[in-house]
Design a protein around this motif. Structure first.
Motif, PDB file in Angstrom:
ATOM      1  N   ALA A   1      88.335  52.422  45.325  1.00 50.44           N
ATOM      2  CA  ALA A   1      87.310  51.579  45.937  1.00 50.44           C
ATOM      3  C   ALA A   1      85.976  52.300  45.863  1.00 50.44           C
ATOM      4  O   ALA A   1      85.919  53.519  45.990  1.00 50.44           O
ATOM      5  CB  ALA A   1      87.664  51.315  47.387  1.00 50.44           C
TER       6      ALA A   1
ATOM      7  N   GLU B   1      88.381  42.140  38.733  1.00 55.78           N
ATOM      8  CA  GLU B   1      87.366  42.002  39.772  1.00 55.78           C
ATOM      9  C   GLU B   1      87.761  42.859  40.970  1.00 55.78           C
ATOM     10  O   GLU B   1      88.903  42.815  41.410  1.00 55.78           O
ATOM     11  CB  GLU B   1      87.171  40.532  40.130  1.00 55.78           C
ATOM     12  CG  GLU B   1      86.119  39.957  39.200  1.00 55.78           C
ATOM     13  CD  GLU B   1      86.094  38.448  39.090  1.00 55.78           C
ATOM     14  OE1 GLU B   1      86.953  37.790  39.712  1.00 55.78           O
ATOM     15  OE2 GLU B   1      85.225  37.957  38.372  1.00 55.78           O
ATOM     16  N   PRO B   2      86.809  43.648  41.496  1.00 60.71           N
ATOM     17  CA  PRO B   2      87.140  44.649  42.507  1.00 60.71           C
ATOM     18  C   PRO B   2      87.808  44.092  43.748  1.00 60.71           C
ATOM     19  O   PRO B   2      88.602  44.767  44.373  1.00 60.71           O
ATOM     20  CB  PRO B   2      85.797  45.285  42.862  1.00 60.71           C
ATOM     21  CG  PRO B   2      84.822  44.786  41.874  1.00 60.71           C
ATOM     22  CD  PRO B   2      85.402  43.635  41.128  1.00 60.71           C
ATOM     23  N   LYS B   3      87.526  42.821  44.099  1.00 64.97           N
ATOM     24  CA  LYS B   3      88.106  42.306  45.336  1.00 64.97           C
ATOM     25  C   LYS B   3      89.601  42.051  45.193  1.00 64.97           C
ATOM     26  O   LYS B   3      90.301  41.867  46.165  1.00 64.97           O
ATOM     27  CB  LYS B   3      87.406  41.026  45.771  1.00 64.97           C
ATOM     28  CG  LYS B   3      87.563  39.858  44.815  1.00 64.97           C
ATOM     29  CD  LYS B   3      86.852  38.654  45.388  1.00 64.97           C
ATOM     30  CE  LYS B   3      86.993  37.426  44.528  1.00 64.97           C
ATOM     31  NZ  LYS B   3      86.379  37.540  43.202  1.00 64.97           N
ATOM     32  N   ASN B   4      90.084  42.080  43.943  1.00 63.02           N
ATOM     33  CA  ASN B   4      91.488  41.753  43.722  1.00 63.02           C
ATOM     34  C   ASN B   4      92.369  42.917  44.168  1.00 63.02           C
ATOM     35  O   ASN B   4      92.237  44.031  43.672  1.00 63.02           O
ATOM     36  CB  ASN B   4      91.728  41.455  42.241  1.00 63.02           C
ATOM     37  CG  ASN B   4      93.087  40.846  42.016  1.00 63.02           C
ATOM     38  OD1 ASN B   4      94.086  41.395  42.460  1.00 63.02           O
ATOM     39  ND2 ASN B   4      93.113  39.713  41.370  1.00 63.02           N
ATOM     40  N   GLU B   5      93.284  42.626  45.069  1.00 62.37           N
ATOM     41  CA  GLU B   5      94.139  43.704  45.598  1.00 62.37           C
ATOM     42  C   GLU B   5      95.080  44.258  44.530  1.00 62.37           C
ATOM     43  O   GLU B   5      95.591  45.362  44.648  1.00 62.37           O
ATOM     44  CB  GLU B   5      94.945  43.213  46.796  1.00 62.37           C
ATOM     45  CG  GLU B   5      95.937  42.148  46.430  1.00 62.37           C
ATOM     46  CD  GLU B   5      96.513  41.435  47.640  1.00 62.37           C
ATOM     47  OE1 GLU B   5      97.561  40.810  47.490  1.00 62.37           O
ATOM     48  OE2 GLU B   5      95.887  41.515  48.715  1.00 62.37           O
TER      49      GLU B   5
ATOM     50  N   CYS C   1      94.149  45.034  41.628  1.00 66.34           N
ATOM     51  CA  CYS C   1      93.397  45.988  40.829  1.00 66.34           C
ATOM     52  C   CYS C   1      93.389  47.316  41.580  1.00 66.34           C
ATOM     53  O   CYS C   1      92.988  47.366  42.728  1.00 66.34           O
ATOM     54  CB  CYS C   1      91.968  45.485  40.644  1.00 66.34           C
ATOM     55  SG  CYS C   1      90.903  46.657  39.847  1.00 66.34           S
ATOM     56  N   CYS C   2      93.876  48.403  40.950  1.00 66.78           N
ATOM     57  CA  CYS C   2      93.985  49.634  41.746  1.00 66.78           C
ATOM     58  C   CYS C   2      92.996  50.691  41.321  1.00 66.78           C
ATOM     59  O   CYS C   2      93.325  51.849  41.235  1.00 66.78           O
ATOM     60  CB  CYS C   2      95.407  50.156  41.728  1.00 66.78           C
ATOM     61  SG  CYS C   2      96.304  49.763  40.257  1.00 66.78           S
TER      62      CYS C   2
END
Ligand SMILES: Nc1ncnc2c1ncn2[C@@H]1O[C@H](COP(=O)(O)OP(=O)(O)O)[C@@H](O)[C@H]1O
Ligand SMILES: Nc1ccn([C@@H]2O[C@H](COP(=O)(O)OP(=O)(O)O)[C@@H](O)[C@H]2O)c(=O)n1
Length: 266
Positions: free
Chosen positions: A211, A201-205, A207-208
């Motif tokens: 953006a 999930e994109p909000k997860n820090e 996850c690289c």
């Protein structure tokens, strides 16, 4: 939506450098649930799933000149030479056209890793590592029922040893670069997927992925024009206030407008 790829269908075009794909390596012992979880990720996150093992098995079926060699290696649980596997992966990526790939079961040793990096110049965004006990993996493999020649107890034990000796060092290498996302894969499928989903999930820090590009924040309903300057450079507003950040103004200027033209309209 993503898809699962059947090897060798379309003609490959262009180069991987042009495609510059996002790649996530999916690693874990035999039977840890890599393929099962990749199918879930494909459904929800728009990736294409490339299983190195599936590509090698498809190559055997295609009657290729490497077929006998690959088949013998798989029966013994050994790792096929990198040049063969990398060619199959490259071809599958180029034929597919997507630019987001889950590469499952690769790199399986240091040679796989170094050769892939040298040939493709691709660095994975991160490595998803399914951590599972040998006992659980053995139970799953013996119940897999896909008619695989390597899912017998003798070959399974060999594959576990290859995983320990050759694949774990690759995971350690990526761990030293802060790229490993480890999942407790010994739990039921749905629970494992909950952990997997949280990583994608994109909000997860953790996850690289890059953006997403910010969308210009143009809101036409203005209740207090004085708030415009005060809010300049913010990217979200409350209660119907308009925000014109620098990107919005740039966007407007491309249309030959200024924020005051928008104000007049509203
Ligand atoms: N979390 C899980 N719990 C129980 N069985 C699982 C789980 N994940 C996968 N399986 C089953 O275990 C077997 C191996 O899973 P698979 O995804 O093929 O593993 P891998 O790709 O890592 O070899 C399959 O029969 C699959 O249905
Ligand atoms: N990068 C890879 C991946 C798989 N393989 C071969 O394919 C076999 C099956 O791999 P797989 O990823 O389909 O299955 P699991 O062992 O993970 O269940 C491995 O045991 C190797 O013999 C390989 O040589 N190189």
């Amino acid at each position: 939506m993503g898809e699962v790829v059947d090897a060798g269908k379309k003609e490959a075009n262009g180069s991987l450098a042009d495609l510059n794909p996002t790649v996530v390596f999916v690693l874990g012992g035999p039977g840890s649930g890599k393929g099962t979880q990749c199918a879930n990720i494909v459904q929800h996150f728009g990736f294409t799933h490339l299983s190195a093992g599936d590509l090698l098995r498809a190559e055997i079926k295609s009657g290729s000149e490497n077929g006998t060699m690959i088949s013998n290696m798989i029966k013994e649980g050994k790792i096929v030479p990198s040049e063969v596997t990398i060619k199959l992966l490259e071809r599958a990526m180029l034929e597919n056209g997507n630019d987001k790939f889950l590469i499952d079961g690769f790199p399986r040793n240091e040679e796989n890793r170094a050769a892939f990096e040298a040939v493709t110049k691709i660095e994975p965004s991160f490595v998803l590592f399914f951590d599972c006990s040998d006992e659980e993996m053995e139970r799953r493999l013996l119940g897999r029922n896909q008619g695989r020649e390597d899912d017998n107890i003798e070959t399974i034990r060999k594959r576990f040893k290859v995983f320990q000796d050759s694949s774990l060092p690759v995971i350690e290498y990526y761990n030293s670069k802060g790229k490993v996302r480890k999942i407790d894969a010994g739990r039921p499928v749905e629970e494992v997927y909950e952990s997997v989903k949280a990583i994608f999930e994109p909000k997860n820090e953790k996850c690289c992925f890059p953006a997403p590009a910010p969308t210009p924040a143009i809101v036409t309903k203005i209740s207090d024009p004085m708030s415009i300057e005060a809010n300049n450079n913010n990217d979200a507003g409350d209660g119907g206030f308009s925000i014109f950040d620098q990107e919005s103004e740039l966007f407007l200027s491309l249309l030959g407008l200024t924020k005051y033209d928008i104000l007049k309209e509203s």
